[in-house]
Structure formats: structure tokens, C-alpha cells
Design a protein around this motif. Structure first.
Motif, PDB file in Angstrom:
ATOM      1  N   THR A   1       0.832  -1.190   0.000  1.00 12.54           N
ATOM      2  CA  THR A   1       0.000   0.000   0.000  1.00 12.54           C
ATOM      3  C   THR A   1       0.873   1.248   0.000  1.00 12.54           C
ATOM      4  OG1 THR A   1      -1.687  -1.178   1.253  1.00 12.54           O
ATOM      5  CG2 THR A   1      -1.838   1.227   1.199  1.00 12.54           C
ATOM      6  N   CYS A   2       0.612   2.117  -0.945  1.00 13.37           N
ATOM      7  CA  CYS A   2       1.362   3.366  -1.051  1.00 13.37           C
ATOM      8  C   CYS A   2       1.067   4.255   0.161  1.00 13.37           C
ATOM      9  CB  CYS A   2       0.979   4.078  -2.346  1.00 13.37           C
ATOM     10  SG  CYS A   2       1.670   5.723  -2.484  1.00 13.37           S
ATOM     11  N   GLY A   3       2.123   4.805   0.745  1.00 10.75           N
ATOM     12  CA  GLY A   3       1.959   5.647   1.928  1.00 10.75           C
ATOM     13  C   GLY A   3       1.456   7.040   1.606  1.00 10.75           C
ATOM     14  N   ILE A   4       1.435   7.385   0.343  1.00  9.34           N
ATOM     15  CA  ILE A   4       0.981   8.722  -0.062  1.00  9.34           C
ATOM     16  C   ILE A   4      -0.493   8.693  -0.466  1.00  9.34           C
ATOM     17  CG2 ILE A   4       1.322  10.647  -1.643  1.00  9.34           C
ATOM     18  CD1 ILE A   4       3.662  10.319   0.204  1.00  9.34           C
ATOM     19  N   CYS A   5      -0.835   7.844  -1.415  1.00 11.19           N
ATOM     20  CA  CYS A   5      -2.211   7.816  -1.918  1.00 11.19           C
ATOM     21  C   CYS A   5      -3.041   6.716  -1.277  1.00 11.19           C
ATOM     22  CB  CYS A   5      -2.215   7.682  -3.441  1.00 11.19           C
ATOM     23  SG  CYS A   5      -1.530   6.134  -4.053  1.00 11.19           S
ATOM     24  N   GLY A   6      -2.381   5.791  -0.563  1.00  8.94           N
ATOM     25  CA  GLY A   6      -3.107   4.754   0.156  1.00  8.94           C
ATOM     26  C   GLY A   6      -3.674   3.662  -0.733  1.00  8.94           C
TER      27      GLY A   6
ATOM     28  N   ILE B   1       6.242   4.030  -1.666  1.00  9.67           N
ATOM     29  CA  ILE B   1       5.654   5.029  -2.555  1.00  9.67           C
ATOM     30  C   ILE B   1       5.471   4.406  -3.920  1.00  9.67           C
ATOM     31  CG2 ILE B   1       5.959   7.304  -3.601  1.00  9.67           C
ATOM     32  CD1 ILE B   1       7.821   8.013  -1.289  1.00  9.67           C
ATOM     33  N   CYS B   2       4.246   4.442  -4.412  1.00  3.27           N
ATOM     34  CA  CYS B   2       3.982   3.862  -5.721  1.00  3.27           C
ATOM     35  C   CYS B   2       4.626   4.715  -6.804  1.00  3.27           C
ATOM     36  CB  CYS B   2       2.473   3.715  -5.955  1.00  3.27           C
ATOM     37  SG  CYS B   2       1.602   5.260  -6.231  1.00  3.27           S
ATOM     38  N   CYS B   3       4.775   4.126  -7.984  1.00  2.00           N
ATOM     39  CA  CYS B   3       5.480   4.821  -9.052  1.00  2.00           C
ATOM     40  C   CYS B   3       4.735   6.088  -9.471  1.00  2.00           C
ATOM     41  CB  CYS B   3       5.697   3.904 -10.243  1.00  2.00           C
ATOM     42  SG  CYS B   3       4.213   3.154 -10.896  1.00  2.00           S
ATOM     43  N   ASP B   4       3.406   6.081  -9.328  1.00  4.17           N
ATOM     44  CA  ASP B   4       2.631   7.268  -9.684  1.00  4.17           C
ATOM     45  C   ASP B   4       2.976   8.432  -8.767  1.00  4.17           C
ATOM     46  OD1 ASP B   4       1.412   5.845 -11.658  1.00  4.17           O
ATOM     47  OD2 ASP B   4      -0.394   5.422 -10.516  1.00  4.17           O
ATOM     48  N   CYS B   5       2.985   8.149  -7.459  1.00  7.72           N
ATOM     49  CA  CYS B   5       3.291   9.204  -6.501  1.00  7.72           C
ATOM     50  C   CYS B   5       4.751   9.621  -6.597  1.00  7.72           C
ATOM     51  CB  CYS B   5       2.960   8.740  -5.086  1.00  7.72           C
ATOM     52  SG  CYS B   5       1.186   8.590  -4.806  1.00  7.72           S
ATOM     53  N   GLU B   6       5.609   8.668  -6.889  1.00 12.83           N
ATOM     54  CA  GLU B   6       7.022   8.989  -7.050  1.00 12.83           C
ATOM     55  C   GLU B   6       7.184  10.016  -8.164  1.00 12.83           C
ATOM     56  OE1 GLU B   6       9.354   5.842  -8.629  1.00 12.83           O
ATOM     57  OE2 GLU B   6      11.219   6.942  -8.431  1.00 12.83           O
TER      58      GLU B   6
END
Ligand SMILES: [Zn+2]
Length: 63
Positions: free
Chosen positions: A9-14, A28-33
Motif C-alpha cells: 500500500t502506497c503511503g501517499i495515496c493509500g 511510494i507507488c510509481c505514480d506518486c514517485e
């Protein structure tokens, strides 16, 4: 061929994403990165990301 189907689970977007990076203990998922990379430090969203990272570090320290 990757057989690992465990998403984190991405810590930014969940959102659970297959692709991402680990920054400290935060995933952090690649999108948020990409968003972070392309966000100007003067942008309000950039501060939002930093706050997320700080919260994650503190949670780790005190738990
Ligand atoms: Zn994300």
C-alpha cells in the motif's frame, strides 16, 4: 516472469500498487514517485508529501 503478487500500500495515496519504491519505511507507488519528482518545492502539494514522509518516520520511531 514475476510470480510475486503481493502488492504494497502506497503511503501517499493509500492505494495498493504493484510498482513502487521504498523510501525509509514508506512505500511510494510509481505514480506518486513521479508526482513528487515533478512537483515544485514551492507547490503546496510538495509540502503535503513531505508531511506524509515525516509522519511515517515519526510513527516508526515511536511505535
Ligand atoms: Zn501512491
Amino acid at each position: 516472469m514475476e510470480s510475486n503478487s503481493k502488492f504494497e500500500t502506497c503511503g501517499i495515496c493509500g492505494v495498493e500498487k504493484q510498482k513502487g519504491i521504498h523510501l525509509y519505511t514508506l512505500y511510494i507507488c510509481c505514480d506518486c514517485e513521479q508526482k513528487i519528482i515533478h512537483t515544485e518545492p514551492s507547490d503546496a502539494a510538495y509540502q503535503h508529501y513531505l508531511d506524509k514522509l515525516k509522519n511515517m518516520k515519526q510513527t516508526t520511531l515511536y511505535s
